[in-house]
Design an enzyme around this catalytic site. Structure first.
Site, PDB file in Angstrom:
ATOM      1  CE  LYS A 210      -4.108  -2.443  -4.589  1.00  0.00           C
ATOM      2  NZ  LYS A 210      -4.439  -1.021  -4.240  1.00  0.00           N
ATOM      3  CE1 TYR A 295      -5.547  -4.720   0.010  1.00  0.00           C
ATOM      4  CE2 TYR A 295      -6.412  -2.982  -1.409  1.00  0.00           C
ATOM      5  CZ  TYR A 295      -5.395  -3.494  -0.615  1.00  0.00           C
ATOM      6  OH  TYR A 295      -4.231  -2.788  -0.463  1.00  0.00           O
TER       7      TYR A 295
END
Ligand code: NAD
Length: 465
Positions: A210, A295
């Site tokens: 990511k 996140y």
């Protein structure tokens, strides 16, 4: 006596102020107590003004939405069923003691999925390679790096063949390495798209770190390339595979504390070294938002199973700070969800480490602090019990995030399944991040496409969950 009953008795043996009934306690802690590695501790109680707890929360649909269409890939490999059974060992602990989990059942070496790791930086050397010993279905068989000396050393440390070490120039030669079935891309964000597309064209399945890429257009090109090459694509959202955040999701979606009203999340750290690629726009895509702020965004979407319909964002960087010439220091943003939940998030490269979130619901709250590090995650809940609030720490054993996510991807390859976090999941995050930046630039809220389906961009639940 059954160890769970004994454990509950011990926990309930407390001053009357904190005492709850056995039935309430078992109901509250749910299946936590049924698993040896997990437990809950009643840590305290705070007097609260009397409130009326509503139990008439709307029922959320917890079923998975349709699985995003990804291509069918190679036929599933045969895994003999006796390999799946764990070896039974002679018991050594009294039944009243906490029991160990099942003995691990790793696949034999020759049946595991072979990975090439691309990029030998902090994450690969400090987390991914050490996690391999905990993997049951994955192994590392090749490396790709720009530093031959470092790669030689790492290859020797982890028993990787000399001929399976590649430079970036030789990356496409992975095509001819039959031991490599999957590529794990652990490069600066701005390189994810190119290496995913070339990796898929070399016939390999792709696990990509990511954030998925730097733009919506890059994410779409990655998904297309993997579809065309008939290869699987997964974004390495480790939080969606680890047990603490999974339990929060279960509590939220089962409405254990009634209807969720708000989520407040922060992921910030004081990042240094302006020369690092994380401060270079072309390599990083942005500053704190795509790196650590992601996140908050991804975990909230995961916990709710919903997609935001509107965002408002603010971006700020300390003037003249050499770190923030190209990328932002700090982003604060709000997200509105179809169920009425409002999420308030913050991320920064300029304040002391904080990685936490709190879910506020009708009759209780759920706190994850810390929520996002590799180990040591802490889950705490507070629930109204008559005139008191009971605060419980849920002691859940850490699972290696990297081994768990790699094994999930390997399982998808071996059993021909769609990953839980396919490319479409990363694309959706990228769309939302671009809307947050747009809102900050234009100074007004930005609407997003309304998506009614639950877990609209995720594949089937991982087996290990
Ligand atoms: P890093 O800087 O430590 O490693 C990057 C690697 O890429 C280095 O080996 C570097 O030599 C190599 N590289 C190749 N070409 C480069 C170039 N042009 N410029 C700079 N480096 C180049 O970074 P990292 O912390 O390991 O992060 C790598 C990826 O992993 C990023 O996408 C990051 O977002 C992601 N990440 C994920 C997590 C997680 O918890 N999932 C944690 C940290 C990083």
């Amino acid at each position: 006596m059954n160890p769970i009953n004994r454990f509950v008795d011990l926990l309930l043996d407390q001053p009357s102020a904190t005492r709850v009934s056995r039935q309430d306690f078992l109901q509250f802690t749910g299946r936590t107590l049924a698993v040896g590695a997990i437990g809950s501790t009643l840590v305290g109680c705070e007097k609260k003004p009397e409130t009326t707890a509503s139990s008439s929360a709307e029922t959320m649909n917890t079923s998975n939405g349709p699985v995003p269409k990804l291509p069918a890939t190679s036929p599933p490999a045969e895994v003999p069923s006796d390999q799946q059974k764990s070896i039974e060992l002679e018991p050594i602990k009294a039944k009243t003691e906490q029991q160990e989990g099942d003995t691990p059942t790793p696949l034999p070496e020759d049946q595991r999925v072979g990975y090439a790791l691309v990029g030998l930086g902090h994450l690969t050397l400090n987390q991914i390679l050490p996690a391999i010993v905990s993997c049951k279905k994955s192994k590392v068989v090749a490396l790709v790096s720009g530093s031959p000396e470092k790669m030689k050393k790492v290859a020797e440390q982890y028993g990787i063949k000399k001929e399976s070490c590649y430079s970036y120039e030789d990356y496409d030669k992975l095509k001819d390495n039959k031991e490599v079935q999957a590529i794990f891309i652990v490069l600066p964000n701005g390189m994810h798209a190119e290496y995913t597309i070339r990796g898929a064209q070399a016939g390999k399945h792709i696990l990509c770190e990511k954030p998925m890429a730097n733009s919506v257009a890059e994410c779409e090109a990655m998904i297309d390339a993997c579809k065309k090459a008939d290869r699987k694509l997964m974004v390495a959202y480790r939080i969606q595979y680890e047990p603490h955040n999974r339990m929060v999701r279960e509590m939220v979606q089962k409405e254990q504390f009634g209807k969720v009203k708000s989520i407040i999340a922060n992921n910030g750290q004081n990042s240094d070294n302006p020369k690092h690629w994380r401060f270079n726009k072309a390599l990083a895509g942005g500053g704190s938002l795509p790196d650590v702020g992601l996140y908050c965004l991804n975990t909230i979407r995961y916990v709710l199973g919903e997609e935001p319909t509107e965002v408002v964002g603010y971006v700020h960087s300390t003037p003249n700070d050499p770190r923030f010439k190209e990328v932002e220091e700090q982003v604060n943003w709000l997200m509105k969800f179809p169920s009425g939940v409002q999420a308030s998030c913050a991320t920064s490269y300029g304040h002391h480490d904080d990685k936490s979130y709190r879910v506020l619901a009708d009759t209780g709250w759920i706190k994850m602090d810390p929520a996002f590090p590799y180990t040591g995650l802490k889950l705490e809940t507070s629930q109204a019990q008559g005139k008191d609030n009971q605060i419980i720490q849920h002691n859940i054993a850490d699972k290696d995030h990297f081994a768990t996510e790699m094994d999930h991807f390997s399982e998808c390859i071996l059993e021909n399944k769609v990953p839980f976090t396919p490319g479409e999941e990363g694309l959706q995050d990228q769309k939302i991040m671009e809307a947050i930046y747009q809102s900050a630039r234009e100074g007004k809220p930005v609407k997003l496409t309304t998506i009614d389906k639950k877990d609209a961009f995720r594949g089937p639940e991982p087996k290990e969950s």
